[in-house]
Scaffold this motif. Structure first.
Motif, PDB file in Angstrom:
ATOM      1  N   LEU A  55       0.811  -1.216   0.000  1.00 37.64           N
ATOM      2  CA  LEU A  55       0.000   0.000   0.000  1.00 37.64           C
ATOM      3  C   LEU A  55       0.843   1.265   0.000  1.00 37.64           C
ATOM      4  CD1 LEU A  55      -2.870  -0.898   2.480  1.00 37.64           C
ATOM      5  CD2 LEU A  55      -3.002  -0.733   0.001  1.00 37.64           C
ATOM      6  N   ASN A  56       2.092   1.174   0.447  1.00 35.46           N
ATOM      7  CA  ASN A  56       2.960   2.347   0.532  1.00 35.46           C
ATOM      8  C   ASN A  56       3.821   2.522  -0.711  1.00 35.46           C
ATOM      9  OD1 ASN A  56       2.080   2.969   3.183  1.00 35.46           O
ATOM     10  ND2 ASN A  56       3.475   1.420   4.010  1.00 35.46           N
ATOM     11  N   HIS A  57       3.416   1.938  -1.835  1.00 38.53           N
ATOM     12  CA  HIS A  57       4.228   2.082  -3.049  1.00 38.53           C
ATOM     13  C   HIS A  57       4.239   3.548  -3.501  1.00 38.53           C
ATOM     14  CE1 HIS A  57       0.084   1.531  -4.595  1.00 38.53           C
ATOM     15  NE2 HIS A  57       0.460   2.335  -5.562  1.00 38.53           N
ATOM     16  N   ILE A  58       5.287   3.914  -4.215  1.00 40.74           N
ATOM     17  CA  ILE A  58       5.468   5.317  -4.599  1.00 40.74           C
ATOM     18  C   ILE A  58       4.482   5.703  -5.691  1.00 40.74           C
ATOM     19  CG2 ILE A  58       7.901   5.313  -3.936  1.00 40.74           C
ATOM     20  CD1 ILE A  58       8.660   5.030  -6.830  1.00 40.74           C
ATOM     21  N   SER A  59       4.146   6.983  -5.721  1.00 37.57           N
ATOM     22  CA  SER A  59       3.195   7.508  -6.688  1.00 37.57           C
ATOM     23  C   SER A  59       3.923   7.971  -7.941  1.00 37.57           C
ATOM     24  CB  SER A  59       2.421   8.671  -6.076  1.00 37.57           C
ATOM     25  OG  SER A  59       3.300   9.769  -5.818  1.00 37.57           O
ATOM     26  N   HIS A  60       3.155   8.431  -8.919  1.00 38.33           N
ATOM     27  CA  HIS A  60       3.752   8.908 -10.165  1.00 38.33           C
ATOM     28  C   HIS A  60       4.584  10.175  -9.926  1.00 38.33           C
ATOM     29  CE1 HIS A  60      -0.039  11.092  -9.676  1.00 38.33           C
ATOM     30  NE2 HIS A  60       0.467  12.037 -10.449  1.00 38.33           N
ATOM     31  N   LYS A  61       4.170  11.011  -8.983  1.00 36.78           N
ATOM     32  CA  LYS A  61       4.956  12.214  -8.706  1.00 36.78           C
ATOM     33  C   LYS A  61       6.315  11.862  -8.111  1.00 36.78           C
ATOM     34  CE  LYS A  61       1.252  15.605  -8.132  1.00 36.78           C
ATOM     35  NZ  LYS A  61       0.675  16.643  -7.253  1.00 36.78           N
ATOM     36  N   GLY A  97      21.818   0.488  -4.016  1.00 40.56           N
ATOM     37  CA  GLY A  97      21.947  -0.566  -3.011  1.00 40.56           C
ATOM     38  C   GLY A  97      22.178  -0.073  -1.611  1.00 40.56           C
ATOM     39  N   LEU A  98      21.909   1.196  -1.345  1.00 44.68           N
ATOM     40  CA  LEU A  98      22.122   1.765  -0.011  1.00 44.68           C
ATOM     41  C   LEU A  98      21.279   1.011   1.020  1.00 44.68           C
ATOM     42  CD1 LEU A  98      23.529   4.136   1.523  1.00 44.68           C
ATOM     43  CD2 LEU A  98      21.392   5.414   1.195  1.00 44.68           C
ATOM     44  N   PRO A  99      21.915   0.376   2.011  1.00 43.42           N
ATOM     45  CA  PRO A  99      21.163  -0.452   2.978  1.00 43.42           C
ATOM     46  C   PRO A  99      20.483   0.365   4.059  1.00 43.42           C
ATOM     47  CG  PRO A  99      23.489  -0.537   3.494  1.00 43.42           C
ATOM     48  CD  PRO A  99      23.365   0.312   2.244  1.00 43.42           C
ATOM     49  N   GLY A 137      13.534   3.457   0.031  1.00 38.12           N
ATOM     50  CA  GLY A 137      14.214   2.193   0.298  1.00 38.12           C
ATOM     51  C   GLY A 137      13.423   0.979  -0.133  1.00 38.12           C
ATOM     52  N   GLN A 138      12.111   0.930   0.175  1.00 39.34           N
ATOM     53  CA  GLN A 138      11.304  -0.219  -0.188  1.00 39.34           C
ATOM     54  C   GLN A 138      11.259  -0.416  -1.694  1.00 39.34           C
ATOM     55  OE1 GLN A 138       7.445   0.123   1.630  1.00 39.34           O
ATOM     56  NE2 GLN A 138       8.217  -0.222   3.705  1.00 39.34           N
ATOM     57  N   THR A 139      11.152   0.668  -2.424  1.00 40.14           N
ATOM     58  CA  THR A 139      11.112   0.576  -3.889  1.00 40.14           C
ATOM     59  C   THR A 139      12.447   0.101  -4.438  1.00 40.14           C
ATOM     60  OG1 THR A 139       9.466   2.357  -3.999  1.00 40.14           O
ATOM     61  CG2 THR A 139      10.717   1.880  -6.012  1.00 40.14           C
ATOM     62  N   ARG A 140      13.545   0.621  -3.891  1.00 41.82           N
ATOM     63  CA  ARG A 140      14.873   0.195  -4.365  1.00 41.82           C
ATOM     64  C   ARG A 140      15.102  -1.288  -4.106  1.00 41.82           C
ATOM     65  NH1 ARG A 140      18.661   1.770  -1.580  1.00 41.82           N
ATOM     66  NH2 ARG A 140      17.676   2.959   0.108  1.00 41.82           N
ATOM     67  N   PHE A 141      14.724  -1.760  -2.915  1.00 39.63           N
ATOM     68  CA  PHE A 141      14.941  -3.168  -2.581  1.00 39.63           C
ATOM     69  C   PHE A 141      14.048  -4.075  -3.428  1.00 39.63           C
ATOM     70  CE2 PHE A 141      15.971  -1.423   1.886  1.00 39.63           C
ATOM     71  CZ  PHE A 141      17.260  -1.101   1.465  1.00 39.63           C
ATOM     72  N   PHE A 142      12.821  -3.633  -3.684  1.00 39.84           N
ATOM     73  CA  PHE A 142      11.924  -4.404  -4.541  1.00 39.84           C
ATOM     74  C   PHE A 142      12.514  -4.538  -5.947  1.00 39.84           C
ATOM     75  CE2 PHE A 142       8.447  -4.676  -7.612  1.00 39.84           C
ATOM     76  CZ  PHE A 142       7.712  -5.730  -7.111  1.00 39.84           C
ATOM     77  N   PHE A 143      13.072  -3.456  -6.458  1.00 38.82           N
ATOM     78  CA  PHE A 143      13.667  -3.482  -7.791  1.00 38.82           C
ATOM     79  C   PHE A 143      14.911  -4.367  -7.826  1.00 38.82           C
ATOM     80  CE2 PHE A 143      16.600  -1.525 -10.946  1.00 38.82           C
ATOM     81  CZ  PHE A 143      15.877  -1.822 -12.087  1.00 38.82           C
ATOM     82  N   LEU A 144      15.760  -4.259  -6.812  1.00 38.66           N
ATOM     83  CA  LEU A 144      16.968  -5.084  -6.764  1.00 38.66           C
ATOM     84  C   LEU A 144      16.619  -6.571  -6.657  1.00 38.66           C
ATOM     85  CD1 LEU A 144      19.290  -2.959  -4.428  1.00 38.66           C
ATOM     86  CD2 LEU A 144      19.510  -3.292  -6.892  1.00 38.66           C
TER      87      LEU A 144
END
Length: 481
Positions: A146-152, A200-202, A208-215
């Motif tokens: 539910l906290n996924h990033i928006s288009h903006k 990959g910044l831990p 952070g959630q979006t980056r980890f999901f993509f990785l």
């Protein structure tokens, strides 16, 4: 901002139920939660409606929110980019014509891949914005939190990427034109080091959630040994359109490793990072190999023979890539007399097969399924965008852009970098267009939509809801998450 409601029929009378109550209710807080206590049919439908928060409430928030800092940041980005372009132009004017022509290829080689990546992020933000305005439940398709990033927020990421690339490129040109070659050579190196470090910044910062999901998705598509999700093959398909970008990244990293930045060593045929390198076709083929393995994994899990036909589509890509690369390892007469006609044959085969697959399988349009089908029946009955001409335009443009596909993968054409950039950008636009209809058909299959873009819960009698749940949902008790 107005408060969103769900319209539920109570024995013929309409009852408005505050949606924020459902969102705050613990059992309906997250997609797939095991704490749901409602009856299976009603509970699943309400959960689908509530879980896609972006589809129901985010559009209203988008209209009512004030520009606040976003407008100020946009002005700052625009002014800074114009300043950088001015400095870059003045730096190029200071170089003599011979040096400028040779050096400009290096500038293109280092910064074109990252610039196109930023462009793809911009386009993805437009995709998400259209999904919201068209009420396409894309978050359920990708199984997003539910906290996924928006288009903006996506556009904000793209803005910072664009600014970083243009700033580094400007510093590279400025320092080189002023004779500071060693300082100039450090600019693309710093940028290429910074990108994976930030990605990959831990830390739970910078989305952070979006980056980890993509990785995690990148790892899964690199080693497709687990069940394939929609996000897995979606990202792999996007990477097939970015194959030329990945190839240029490999060449750039190779030159940095051999300390050839800010030189013209690329003109040397024996250069370690030259056109004859075997790593170039291998990198070009990597996204297609990943998709091929994903198709095999899907067939293993589902026993659906359609997966094998899809795998065959990616197999036809490999001859196009590797035959093209043979130009740098054979005599030119042999290339023109034997290999080039073979390359054209495989290129046409793959383009036609891929075009047919896009229309009939990925988009599930009825077109091309039967030669005697009337035009009015050429599309499927459930069109979420409600404009048939959009689909016909997509079919026609996809055919044209599929024909340009071979140029971006052709190793023997890679020195025509301006033309390759143009065709690579066209391929990105084709993929950008493909995303709309691929996510649309996935949403239809997921939600079993027939005529409306969002599954509604307005015609569900309260008699089908357990009495305890009816009292809990309609009570004034506040629920805290």
């Amino acid at each position: 901002m107005s408060r969103p409601y769900l319209n539920i029929d109570v024995k013929g009378s309409s009852t408005l139920l505050p949606l924020d109550r459902l969102v705050k209710s613990p059992p309906l807080r997250r997609t797939g939660s095991r704490a749901i206590n409602l009856d299976s049919e009603w509970g699943s439908r309400v959960t689908q409606e509530v879980s896609d928060k972006s589809v129901i409430s985010e559009e209203g928030a988008m209209k009512s929110s004030a520009p606040s800092t976003w407008g100020i940041q946009a002005i700052f980005f625009a002014v800074w980019i114009l300043f950088c372009l001015k400095v870059a132009y003045e730096s190029m004017v200071m170089m003599n014509v011979t040096t400028r022509d040779k050096f400009f290829y290096e500038v293109f080689l280092y910064y074109n891949p990252l610039f196109l990546m930023a462009g793809m992020v911009w386009l993805w933000g437009i995709n998400v914005w259209v999904f919201l305005t068209s009420r396409i439940p894309y978050s359920r398709v990708f199984d997003l939190d539910l906290n996924h990033i928006s288009h903006k927020e996506i556009w904000k990421i793209a803005s910072w990427m664009t600014v970083a690339v243009i700033t580094s490129m400007t510093a590279y040109l400025y320092l080189y034109s002023h004779g500071l070659v060693s300082h100039a050579a450090s600019q693309p190196v710093l940028l290429y080091v910074m990108v994976p470090l930030v990605l990959g910044l831990p830390l739970d910062a910078f989305y952070g959630q979006t980056r980890f999901f993509f990785l995690k998705t990148l790892v899964r598509l690199t080693f497709p040994i687990q069940p394939i999700t929609f996000a897995d093959f979606f990202v792999a398909d996007v990477l097939t359109s970015m194959a030329k970008v990945l190839s240029d990244l490999e060449r750039s990293v190779c030159r940095m490793y051999h300390r050839q930045v800010a030189t013209v060593a690329w003109l040397d045929a024996d250069d370690a990072c030259g056109s004859h390198s075997i790593y170039i076709p291998m990198i070009l083929a990597f996204p297609y190999l990943s998709r091929f393995l994903q198709c095999l994994r899907q067939y293993h899990d589902t026993k659906d023979k359609t997966c094998l036909l899809n795998a065959l589509k990616y197999i036809t890509t490999f001859p196009v890539i590797f035959i093209s690369a043979l130009k740098y390892h054979v005599e030119l007469p042999f290339w023109f007399s034997h290999l080039r006609p073979l390359w054209v044959l495989f290129a046409i085969l793959n383009s036609c097969y891929s075009f047919w697959w896009d229309i009939t399988k990925d988009w599930d349009l009825g077109w091309m399924r039967g030669p005697w089908k009337p035009i009015k029946q050429s599309l499927r009955p459930n069109l979420l965008y409600n404009r048939p001409w959009v689909y016909h335009w997509a079919i026609f443009s996809n055919l044209v852009l599929r024909g340009a596909w071979t140029y971006k993968l052709s190793a023997h054409l890679r020195h025509n970098y301006k033309t390759v950039f143009f065709f690579s950008f066209l391929e990105m636009l084709r993929r950008f267009q493909w995303i709309f209809f691929r996510v649309e058909i996935a949403a239809i299959k997921l939600s079993n939509i027939t005529s409306s873009p969002v599954t509604r819960v307005s015609s569900i009698p309260l008699k089908d809801i357990p009495p305890s749940e009816t009292e809990r949902l309609l009570s004034d008790t506040q629920h805290n998450v």
